[in-house]
Design an enzyme around this catalytic site. Structure first.
Site, short mmCIF file in Angstrom:
data_model
loop_
_atom_site.label_atom_id
_atom_site.label_comp_id
_atom_site.label_asym_id
_atom_site.label_seq_id
_atom_site.Cartn_x
_atom_site.Cartn_y
_atom_site.Cartn_z
N LYS A 1 0.83 -1.21 0.00
CA LYS A 1 0.00 0.00 0.00
C LYS A 1 0.87 1.26 0.00
O LYS A 1 0.34 2.38 -0.03
CB LYS A 1 -0.87 0.04 1.26
CG LYS A 1 -1.70 -1.19 1.50
CD LYS A 1 -2.93 -1.17 0.67
CE LYS A 1 -3.83 -2.35 1.02
NZ LYS A 1 -4.72 -2.73 -0.07
N LYS B 1 14.51 -6.75 4.95
CA LYS B 1 14.81 -5.84 6.08
C LYS B 1 16.19 -6.11 6.70
O LYS B 1 16.82 -5.20 7.21
CB LYS B 1 13.71 -5.92 7.13
CG LYS B 1 12.39 -5.34 6.64
CD LYS B 1 11.35 -5.29 7.74
CE LYS B 1 10.02 -4.80 7.18
NZ LYS B 1 9.01 -4.64 8.21
N ASP C 1 8.88 1.26 12.50
CA ASP C 1 7.69 0.49 12.94
C ASP C 1 7.29 0.83 14.37
O ASP C 1 6.11 1.05 14.65
CB ASP C 1 7.97 -1.02 12.85
CG ASP C 1 7.75 -1.55 11.45
OD1 ASP C 1 7.09 -0.86 10.64
OD2 ASP C 1 8.25 -2.66 11.17
N GLY D 1 8.27 -12.15 17.29
CA GLY D 1 8.93 -12.11 15.98
C GLY D 1 9.51 -10.73 15.72
O GLY D 1 9.69 -9.92 16.65
N THR E 1 6.10 -19.88 21.39
CA THR E 1 7.42 -20.50 21.58
C THR E 1 8.13 -19.68 22.64
O THR E 1 8.67 -18.60 22.37
CB THR E 1 8.22 -20.47 20.25
OG1 THR E 1 7.40 -20.98 19.21
CG2 THR E 1 9.51 -21.27 20.36
N MET F 1 -1.82 -5.67 15.17
CA MET F 1 -0.97 -5.12 14.09
C MET F 1 -1.48 -5.53 12.71
O MET F 1 -1.17 -4.89 11.71
CB MET F 1 0.47 -5.61 14.26
CG MET F 1 1.21 -4.91 15.37
SD MET F 1 2.96 -5.26 15.16
CE MET F 1 3.59 -4.63 16.70
P1 NDP Z 1 7.10 -13.22 12.42
O1 NDP Z 1 6.83 -14.32 11.45
O2 NDP Z 1 8.49 -12.75 12.66
O3 NDP Z 1 6.50 -13.65 13.87
C1 NDP Z 1 5.23 -14.21 13.98
C2 NDP Z 1 4.84 -14.27 15.46
O4 NDP Z 1 3.47 -14.68 15.52
C3 NDP Z 1 5.64 -15.27 16.27
O5 NDP Z 1 5.80 -14.75 17.57
C4 NDP Z 1 4.70 -16.50 16.29
O6 NDP Z 1 4.89 -17.33 17.42
C5 NDP Z 1 3.37 -15.82 16.40
N1 NDP Z 1 2.24 -16.66 15.95
C6 NDP Z 1 1.93 -17.02 14.68
N2 NDP Z 1 0.79 -17.75 14.66
C7 NDP Z 1 0.38 -17.85 15.95
C8 NDP Z 1 -0.73 -18.47 16.60
N3 NDP Z 1 -1.66 -19.14 15.90
N4 NDP Z 1 -0.85 -18.34 17.94
C9 NDP Z 1 0.06 -17.65 18.66
N5 NDP Z 1 1.15 -17.04 18.11
C10 NDP Z 1 1.30 -17.13 16.77
O7 NDP Z 1 6.15 -12.01 11.95
P2 NDP Z 1 6.35 -10.47 12.25
O8 NDP Z 1 6.75 -10.33 13.67
O9 NDP Z 1 7.20 -9.85 11.21
O10 NDP Z 1 4.87 -9.89 12.00
C11 NDP Z 1 3.78 -10.24 12.83
C12 NDP Z 1 2.51 -9.61 12.29
O11 NDP Z 1 2.55 -8.19 12.39
C13 NDP Z 1 2.29 -9.91 10.80
O12 NDP Z 1 0.99 -10.44 10.66
C14 NDP Z 1 2.39 -8.58 10.10
O13 NDP Z 1 1.45 -8.48 9.06
C15 NDP Z 1 2.08 -7.60 11.21
N6 NDP Z 1 2.79 -6.31 11.03
C16 NDP Z 1 2.05 -5.18 10.83
C17 NDP Z 1 2.66 -3.95 10.68
C18 NDP Z 1 1.83 -2.73 10.47
O14 NDP Z 1 2.38 -1.70 10.06
N7 NDP Z 1 0.54 -2.76 10.74
C19 NDP Z 1 4.14 -3.81 10.72
C20 NDP Z 1 4.82 -5.07 10.98
C21 NDP Z 1 4.16 -6.25 11.10
P3 NDP Z 1 6.01 -18.51 17.40
O15 NDP Z 1 7.30 -17.82 17.69
O16 NDP Z 1 5.57 -19.42 18.47
O17 NDP Z 1 5.96 -19.12 16.03
#
Ligand code: NDP
Length: 270
Positions: free
Chosen positions: A16, A66, A102, A129, A153, A214
């Site tokens: 976007k 990134k 961010d 994450g 995790t 987010m």
């Molecule tokens: P990562 O892949 O680095 O991390 C994902 C995280 O989500 C991990 O902590 C993972 O846990 C957890 N997770 C995934 N599925 C589940 C579940 N079913 N139940 C519990 N925990 C879960 O992603 P990012 O940190 O880069 O991004 C996270 C989200 O934030 C994304 O959806 C992204 O779209 C959004 N985002 C939005 C932004 C905005 O400007 N609005 C900016 C940046 C990100 P585990 O470690 O256990 O796998």
């Protein structure tokens, strides 16, 4: 000459950013060009070099580049160092400045647009994450009473606790949250993308609390529906953060922070 900016990623069609920055430029009456660059996965540095040669002044960087942007930067802001990732590059002579907007975007959206003061609040971040890591320090800077990080995790939440140890965030699993309440709960997981809900115990939403996801989309996420049904006073999805982090990039490039409020209504639902 019209200044040139772009977002770079792979894939990029979903971004976007071109719409957002075009709207900012209109709002401020700036004449600038903002493009979308699809770079090959192994071709980030070459694509950046070509962009600079064409007169490019700054880039937004998205998945999966990134960390490449972090490595390419010749100078980095403190918040980029702390986040361990760069989402904004600014080119100035021979200098490539790497920043991460961010966390500042999240904080500005919560405090300025939503009017929710963070000082003295109990904050819970779900997820450990890249997105969670980038917002820990900017949230701590606002002097909340506490910051707790919960992750499925647990080792990853504990690693963030260690990384930010001097500032005192606490990491753990969701079960440890039982019996506790929070004023701000930020969903920094990707669970909402698949309609899932992290394993929050009942009763975590304090009176007057804000639930912030987010993830952004056309419909309220499962977490936000759950939050409303379980006592959150206010809910917000990630559109505001998306716009506010873009506004922080614009500020870095042009020295002016655009107002995101006129733009949020325009983007929602597109
Ligand atoms: P990562 O892949 O680095 O991390 C994902 C995280 O989500 C991990 O902590 C993972 O846990 C957890 N997770 C995934 N599925 C589940 C579940 N079913 N139940 C519990 N925990 C879960 O992603 P990012 O940190 O880069 O991004 C996270 C989200 O934030 C994304 O959806 C992204 O779209 C959004 N985002 C939005 C932004 C905005 O400007 N609005 C900016 C940046 C990100 P585990 O470690 O256990 O796998």
């Amino acid at each position: 000459m019209t200044d040139l900016y772009a977002v770079i990623g792979n894939p990029i069609a979903q971004s976007k950013s071109p719409q957002i920055h075009a709207a900012f430029a209109r709002e401020l009456g700036y004449d600038l060009r903002y493009e979308a660059i699809l770079a090959p996965r192994e071709g980030f540095a070459a694509a950046v070099t070509a962009f600079r040669a064409a007169g490019g002044k700054g880039l937004n960087v998205t998945v999966p580049f990134k960390l490449d942007a972090f490595a390419l930067a010749t100078e980095r802001t403190e918040r980029a160092e702390q986040a361990g990732a760069v989402n904004t590059l600014k080119f100035d002579g021979g200098v490539i400045l790497g920043d991460n907007t961010d966390g500042a975007g999240l904080v500005r959206d919560i405090e300025d647009r939503l009017g929710f003061a963070l000082r003295g609040k109990r904050v819970l971040i779900m997820g450990a994450g890249g997105a969670a890591r980038g917002v820990v320090l900017p949230l701590l800077h606002e002097q909340p009473a506490s910051v707790t990080i919960a992750n499925r995790t647990v080792e990853k939440a504990l690693a963030l606790e260690r990384r930010f140890a001097p500032f005192g965030p606490e990491g753990g699993d969701y079960a440890r949250l039982a019996g506790r309440q929070f004023d701000l709960i930020v969903n920094a997981t990707s669970a909402s993308l698949t309609g899932e809900l992290p394993a929050l115990p009942p009763g975590v939403f304090a009176a007057g609390s804000l639930a912030y996801d987010m993830v952004y989309g056309d419909e309220p996420t499962r977490f936000l529906v759950h939050a409303r049904q379980n006592g959150a006073a206010q809910v917000a999805d990630g559109w505001g953060m998306l716009l506010a982090q873009a506004a922080e990039s614009f500020l870095l490039w042009r020295g002016v922070r655009p107002d995101i409020r006129p733009v949020i209504g325009m983007l929602r639902g597109r």
